[in-house]
Design an enzyme around this catalytic site. Structure first.
Site, PDB file in Angstrom:
ATOM      1  N   VAL A  93      16.871   8.644  -0.533  1.00 56.73           N
ATOM      2  CA  VAL A  93      17.717   7.484  -0.856  1.00 56.73           C
ATOM      3  C   VAL A  93      18.543   7.796  -2.108  1.00 56.73           C
ATOM      4  CG1 VAL A  93      17.666   5.083  -1.681  1.00 56.73           C
ATOM      5  CG2 VAL A  93      16.185   5.773   0.219  1.00 56.73           C
TER       6      VAL A  93
ATOM      7  N   GLY B 180       0.836  -1.206   0.000  1.00 58.95           N
ATOM      8  CA  GLY B 180       0.000   0.000   0.000  1.00 58.95           C
ATOM      9  C   GLY B 180       0.867   1.251   0.000  1.00 58.95           C
TER      10      GLY B 180
ATOM     11  N   LYS C  56     -23.312  15.288  26.742  1.00 55.49           N
ATOM     12  CA  LYS C  56     -23.106  15.587  25.319  1.00 55.49           C
ATOM     13  C   LYS C  56     -24.339  15.145  24.531  1.00 55.49           C
ATOM     14  CE  LYS C  56     -18.239  14.462  25.678  1.00 55.49           C
ATOM     15  NZ  LYS C  56     -17.160  13.647  25.154  1.00 55.49           N
TER      16      LYS C  56
ATOM     17  N   ILE D 171       0.928   3.485   6.303  1.00 56.07           N
ATOM     18  CA  ILE D 171       0.144   4.361   7.197  1.00 56.07           C
ATOM     19  C   ILE D 171      -0.210   3.630   8.491  1.00 56.07           C
ATOM     20  CG2 ILE D 171      -0.836   5.724   5.292  1.00 56.07           C
ATOM     21  CD1 ILE D 171      -3.523   4.199   5.812  1.00 56.07           C
ATOM     22  N   ASP D 172      -0.060   2.305   8.516  1.00 56.01           N
ATOM     23  CA  ASP D 172      -0.570   1.504   9.642  1.00 56.01           C
ATOM     24  C   ASP D 172       0.247   1.625  10.935  1.00 56.01           C
ATOM     25  OD1 ASP D 172      -2.407   0.586   7.787  1.00 56.01           O
ATOM     26  OD2 ASP D 172      -1.315  -1.263   7.371  1.00 56.01           O
TER      27      ASP D 172
ATOM     28  N   GLN E  29      -7.431   7.953   3.259  1.00 53.74           N
ATOM     29  CA  GLN E  29      -6.400   7.971   4.310  1.00 53.74           C
ATOM     30  C   GLN E  29      -4.996   7.757   3.760  1.00 53.74           C
ATOM     31  OE1 GLN E  29      -8.070   5.552   7.927  1.00 53.74           O
ATOM     32  NE2 GLN E  29      -9.232   4.997   6.114  1.00 53.74           N
TER      33      GLN E  29
HETATM   34  O1  F6P Z   1      -1.339  -1.488   4.705  1.00 47.28           O
HETATM   35  C1  F6P Z   1      -1.940  -0.332   4.280  1.00 47.28           C
HETATM   36  C2  F6P Z   1      -3.402  -0.497   4.062  1.00 47.28           C
HETATM   37  O2  F6P Z   1      -3.942   0.745   3.704  1.00 47.28           O
HETATM   38  C3  F6P Z   1      -4.172  -1.129   5.227  1.00 47.28           C
HETATM   39  O3  F6P Z   1      -4.463  -0.202   6.253  1.00 47.28           O
HETATM   40  C4  F6P Z   1      -5.384  -1.669   4.521  1.00 47.28           C
HETATM   41  O4  F6P Z   1      -5.936  -2.753   5.235  1.00 47.28           O
HETATM   42  C5  F6P Z   1      -4.835  -2.120   3.203  1.00 47.28           C
HETATM   43  O5  F6P Z   1      -3.648  -1.388   2.985  1.00 47.28           O
HETATM   44  C6  F6P Z   1      -5.769  -1.920   2.022  1.00 47.28           C
HETATM   45  O6  F6P Z   1      -5.177  -2.458   0.903  1.00 47.28           O
HETATM   46  P1  F6P Z   1      -5.671  -2.233  -0.596  1.00 47.28           P
HETATM   47  O7  F6P Z   1      -5.329  -0.845  -1.006  1.00 47.28           O
HETATM   48  O8  F6P Z   1      -4.917  -3.244  -1.372  1.00 47.28           O
HETATM   49  O9  F6P Z   1      -7.146  -2.444  -0.576  1.00 47.28           O
END
Ligand code: F6P
Length: 326
Positions: A26, A14, A217, A130-131, A258
């Site tokens: 790099v 991803g 709230k 991003i994870d 995201q």
């Molecule tokens: O590993 C990054 C990520 O965005 C995860 O958060 C998500 O589960 C996965 O990739 C989604 O993958 P794809 O873009 O292949 O659907």
């Protein structure tokens, strides 16, 4: 240092904001130290299909601010086959590449580890995901930008949640890990975070929501980490709606938004430092390591430790969400 003259670079899995800043760092650090650089397109797929291009200093001009990756990326399931890896290795040798820098997440670095062992190639990894689910590093490239994207989205959702006095379940990514969910819940002042590392029953969730919702709230936001096993935000909202029909619940799935966008300053700086460190690591004779950052310092993390899924969630952070949601 092994006799390295030419360094190949690829992005895999991803994409993550800041990957371009890492490619730039790099490439330019390698050129600064008189190495030749080659860009491998589409991750391991490009290695297998021989999509390899010469890289110069200008190849990485004007990209530090761009999301995505100029090298393109792919998930290459075929790379798990030894025959396919042999083909990739032959292409690598034919292109004159002596060492590799792999930028990617868990799956990509697992592939790098196997490839490096099998053919005795010096490979250094950069955590690009991003994870933020890689071990041995406080942060991964792209995590901060994704957090900011989620925070902006939740800020907007709050306006409508509060106007309609609703309960919102907001699903975020994370690939079986809850770092994005937990940290974005803190940053957005959400009422709760539901993460795969902690089992949350519907009753518990209702209690959590009740702490704020209906007492002091008129609305609540619950951040839910994607989770195919439980059905994520949609699954949770269904269960809540069934058991607590008095809540006017809505679901928002943020999805691939995201992963996009211009990287934050934090991600650009992290990627630049890590990119430089990758070349310096190769010059020191390091191999089979991922560049990490711990307490602000660059560290070398063996691939085996980086990809083990053992980072662990900070329980204090979960408690913080709970305390601040009263
Ligand atoms: O590993 C990054 C990520 O965005 C995860 O958060 C998500 O589960 C996965 O990739 C989604 O993958 P794809 O873009 O292949 O659907």
């Amino acid at each position: 240092m092994a006799n390295i003259k030419c360094i190949g670079i690829l992005t895999s899995g991803g994409d993550a904001p800041g990957m371009n800043a890492a490619i730039r760092a790099v490439t330019r650090t390698a050129i600064y130290h008189n190495f030749a650089v080659k860009g491998i397109m589409r991750g391991y797929k490009g290695l297998v299909c021989n999509e390899i291009v010469d890289f110069h200093s200008q190849s990485v001009s004007n990209i530090i601010q761009q999301g995505g990756t100029i090298l393109k990326t792919a998930r290459c399931k075929e790379f798990s086959s030894p025959e396919v890896r042999r083909k990739a290795y032959d292409n690598l040798r034919a292109a004159g590449i002596d060492a590799l820098v792999v930028i990617g997440g868990d799956g990509s670095l697992t592939g790098a580890s196997i490839f490096a062992e099998e053919f005795n190639i010096p490979i250094v990894g950069l955590p690009g995901t991003i994870d933020n689910d890689l071990g041995g590093t406080d942060a991964t490239i792209g995590f901060d930008t994704a957090l900011n994207t989620i925070m902006d989205a939740v800020d907007k959702l709050r306006d409508t949640a509060s106007s309609h006095e609703r309960l919102f379940f907001v699903e975020v990514m994370g690939h079986t890990a809850g770092y994005l969910a937990l940290n974005s819940a803190i940053a957005s002042g959400s009422e709760a975070a539901i993460i795969p590392e902690m089992e949350t029953e519907v009753d518990q969730l209702a209690e959590l929501i009740n702490q704020g919702f209906r007492k002091s709230k008129n609305s609540a936001i619950v951040i839910v980490a994607e989770n195919p096993e439980t059905g994520g935000a949609t699954g949770l909202a269904e269960r809540i709606k069934k058991e607590f029909p008095e809540y006017d619940a809505r679901v928002t799935i943020l999805g691939h938004i995201q992963r996009g966008g211009s990287p934050t300053a934090i991600d650009r700086i992290l990627a630049s430092r890590m990119g430089q460190a990758a070349i310096e690591a190769l010059m020191e004779g390091q191999r089979n390591v991922m560049i990490g950052v711990e307490n602000g310092r660059i560290v070398y993390v063996p691939f085996t430790k980086a990809v083990k899924h053992n980072k662990g969630i900070n329980r204090d952070d979960l408690n913080l969400v709970k305390i601040l949601s009263i």
